[in-house]
Design a protein around this motif. Structure first.
Motif, short mmCIF file in Angstrom:
data_model
loop_
_atom_site.label_atom_id
_atom_site.label_comp_id
_atom_site.label_asym_id
_atom_site.label_seq_id
_atom_site.Cartn_x
_atom_site.Cartn_y
_atom_site.Cartn_z
N UNK A 1 13.68 13.06 35.50
CA UNK A 1 12.33 13.34 35.03
C UNK A 1 12.39 13.99 33.65
N UNK A 2 11.34 13.80 32.89
CA UNK A 2 11.26 14.43 31.58
C UNK A 2 9.81 14.82 31.30
N UNK B 1 6.49 13.82 39.61
CA UNK B 1 7.21 12.77 38.88
C UNK B 1 8.49 12.38 39.61
N UNK B 2 9.20 13.37 40.14
CA UNK B 2 10.43 13.10 40.88
C UNK B 2 10.14 12.32 42.15
N UNK B 3 9.12 12.72 42.88
CA UNK B 3 8.75 12.02 44.12
C UNK B 3 8.35 10.57 43.82
N UNK B 4 7.61 10.35 42.75
CA UNK B 4 7.18 9.00 42.38
C UNK B 4 8.39 8.14 42.00
N UNK C 1 4.53 14.82 32.96
CA UNK C 1 5.89 14.45 33.35
C UNK C 1 5.97 12.96 33.63
N UNK C 2 7.12 12.38 33.34
CA UNK C 2 7.41 10.99 33.70
C UNK C 2 8.69 10.97 34.51
N UNK C 3 8.85 9.94 35.32
CA UNK C 3 10.03 9.85 36.17
C UNK C 3 10.68 8.49 36.12
#
Length: 71
Positions: free
Chosen positions: A13-14, A52-55, A21-23
């Protein structure tokens, strides 16, 4: 890193400049001495790192669900 259907999933993620956030996901499959990676990303931008991490992990699972079973 979680495992799903015999594969290791990694979420990367960033945070963007606007705070969203994007993942991205990486699927790692081990076959004897060769490592095969499949990279992709979750669509959208998220308010939290956790979302974002979950997605990203969910998208990785979706990709694995679409693949034929391992022989």
């Amino acid at each position: 890193m979680p495992y799903y259907k015999g594969h290791q999933l990694e979420a990367i993620v960033s945070q963007e400049d606007d705070g969203q956030w994007t993942g991205h996901h990486v699927i790692v499959a081990y076959a004897e001495t060769m490592t095969d990676g499949n990279k992709g990303h979750a669509d959208g931008r998220y308010a939290t790192r956790e979302a974002a991490e979950a997605a990203a992990l969910h998208e990785g699972q979706r990709v694995l669900d679409a693949r034929p079973p391992l022989a």
